[in-house]
Scaffold this active site. Structure first.
Site, PDB file in Angstrom:
ATOM      1  CG  LEU A   1      27.100  48.855  -6.809  1.00  0.00           C
ATOM      2  CD1 LEU A   1      28.702  49.873  -7.271  1.00  0.00           C
ATOM      3  CD2 LEU A   1      27.164  47.737  -5.985  1.00  0.00           C
TER       4      LEU A   1
ATOM      5  CG  HIS B   1      26.224  46.663  -2.882  1.00  0.00           C
ATOM      6  ND1 HIS B   1      25.361  46.970  -2.723  1.00  0.00           N
ATOM      7  CD2 HIS B   1      26.281  45.454  -3.032  1.00  0.00           C
ATOM      8  CE1 HIS B   1      24.182  46.312  -3.475  1.00  0.00           C
ATOM      9  NE2 HIS B   1      24.581  45.384  -3.469  1.00  0.00           N
TER      10      HIS B   1
HETATM   11  P1  AMP Z   1      23.501  41.607  -3.818  1.00  0.00           P
HETATM   12  O1  AMP Z   1      23.887  42.986  -4.483  1.00  0.00           O
HETATM   13  O2  AMP Z   1      21.719  41.986  -3.018  1.00  0.00           O
HETATM   14  O3  AMP Z   1      23.774  40.566  -4.263  1.00  0.00           O
HETATM   15  O4  AMP Z   1      24.417  41.541  -2.432  1.00  0.00           O
HETATM   16  C1  AMP Z   1      26.495  42.258  -2.753  1.00  0.00           C
HETATM   17  C2  AMP Z   1      26.778  41.674  -1.717  1.00  0.00           C
HETATM   18  O5  AMP Z   1      26.632  42.730  -0.918  1.00  0.00           O
HETATM   19  C3  AMP Z   1      26.710  40.848  -0.974  1.00  0.00           C
HETATM   20  O6  AMP Z   1      27.868  40.303  -0.109  1.00  0.00           O
HETATM   21  C4  AMP Z   1      25.275  41.090   0.640  1.00  0.00           C
HETATM   22  O7  AMP Z   1      25.755  40.023   1.573  1.00  0.00           O
HETATM   23  C5  AMP Z   1      26.388  42.625   0.473  1.00  0.00           C
HETATM   24  N1  AMP Z   1      25.705  43.633   1.366  1.00  0.00           N
HETATM   25  C6  AMP Z   1      24.129  43.659   0.434  1.00  0.00           C
HETATM   26  N2  AMP Z   1      23.400  44.310   1.768  1.00  0.00           N
HETATM   27  C7  AMP Z   1      24.420  44.753   2.600  1.00  0.00           C
HETATM   28  C8  AMP Z   1      24.880  45.673   4.098  1.00  0.00           C
HETATM   29  N3  AMP Z   1      23.541  46.322   4.009  1.00  0.00           N
HETATM   30  N4  AMP Z   1      25.446  45.979   4.522  1.00  0.00           N
HETATM   31  C9  AMP Z   1      26.525  44.675   4.366  1.00  0.00           C
HETATM   32  N5  AMP Z   1      26.466  44.098   3.389  1.00  0.00           N
HETATM   33  C10 AMP Z   1      25.678  43.777   2.914  1.00  0.00           C
END
Ligand code: AMP
Length: 296
Positions: A47, A51
């Protein structure tokens, strides 16, 4: 919230963790029968503040917050980074507890994809372009995403699910799946959280050596150059200016493209409908993505 669920918070991390669909279902039964709203934040862990922004929004808007923590093998292609994807469950659970998450669903791959699993959810069209194009991650990546997200929606039954606009194509694909398959969930897409120098936060930034970490800031500059050029002159001129920003630091992107933000159809000019300008590039050891939404 003031509702006791069947899983107590862990003494070490302070948050309740369900490892199986059965545990999850039992824990959520009381929440549902009490008529409480459920917010779901799907993650692959490791995270960061991106996140946490989703978790905070869920905490502010829903009675009960579920975070899923699952590095989904189905969305990684052959030769991708599944084996080296960064993981730190203990830290993730502590952060989830500190952010007010009520329940973490952290199943094993066998729990999600038991022996004999053969059913998939596939959104056509939107998944053939950008990251889904052949030779890039391919549509199989999104098939993995939609399949696991559909399973999470069925297992959790959220009222609201939170996603990051950083993965703009993923948001468009999930919105289409929800519409086409009548999932009774509201999708919230939240703005990309960035490092102070503009780099979009990503678990994959951990792969960047210092020199590549510095070069990676060109992605954001390129997107801003596209937006500036498109507003001042034309989308084509903007895209050219964006490519120059990348060339300056020796980045040859997989793509830098402008598309309709909802249908992902190509666009020639900015207009009434929001235009998504998206970039993907390999920078050192990491494949990075970023985007900007241009609204009239
Ligand atoms: P992940 O763990 O990479 O699958 O991401 C989980 C959620 O967090 C997904 O909906 C991503 O789009 C969101 N997310 C990842 N990076 C960011 C960021 N920099 N800003 C906002 N949301 C993010």
């Amino acid at each position: 919230m003031d509702l006791t669920i069947s899983i107590p918070p862990s003494a070490e991390t302070g948050v309740a963790v369900a490892r199986s669909k059965g545990e999850l279902r039992d824990a959520l039964a009381d929440v549902r029968s009490a008529g409480r709203s459920i917010g779901l934040v799907p993650t692959m862990g490791y995270l960061h503040d991106g996140h946490l922004s989703l978790l905070r929004a869920a905490r502010a808007e829903c009675d009960f917050v579920v975070m899923s923590l699952f590095v989904n093998p189905a969305q990684f292609g052959r030769g991708e980074d599944l084996d080296r994807y960064p993981r730190d469950e203990a830290r993730d659970l502590e952060l989830a507890a500190a952010t007010g998450v009520d329940l973490v669903y952290a199943p094993s791959a066998e729990e999600v994809y038991p022996e004999g699993f053969t059913t998939h959810v596939e959104v056509e069209g939107l998944t053939d372009v950008l990251c889904g194009a052949p030779g890039r991650r391919g549509r199989g990546h999104f098939r993995g995403v939609t399949t696991v997200v559909a399973k999470l929606f069925n297992a959790v039954g959220p009222d609201v699910a939170y996603f990051g606009q950083k993965d703009a194509q993923q948001v468009a694909v999930i919105r289409r799946m929800v519409r086409d398959l009548d999932f009774a969930v509201r999708i919230e897409a939240l703005p990309t959280v960035r490092e102070p120098d503009g780099l979009a936060m990503s678990s994959r930034n951990a792969y960047l050596e210092p020199a590549d970490r510095a070069r990676a800031t060109a992605l954001r500059r390129a997107l801003l150059a596209v937006e500036e050029g498109a507003r001042a002159d034309s989308l084509a001129a903007g895209l050219e200016a964006g490519m120059k920003e990348l060339e300056l630091v020796g980045i040859d992107p997989e793509y830098l493209e402008a598309r309709d933000a909802e249908s992902l159809a190509p666009v020639e000019e900015i207009g009434e409908r929001p235009v998504l300008v998206a970039v993907a590039a390999r920078v050192g050891g990491a494949r990075l993505i970023d985007n900007v939404l241009i609204e009239a």
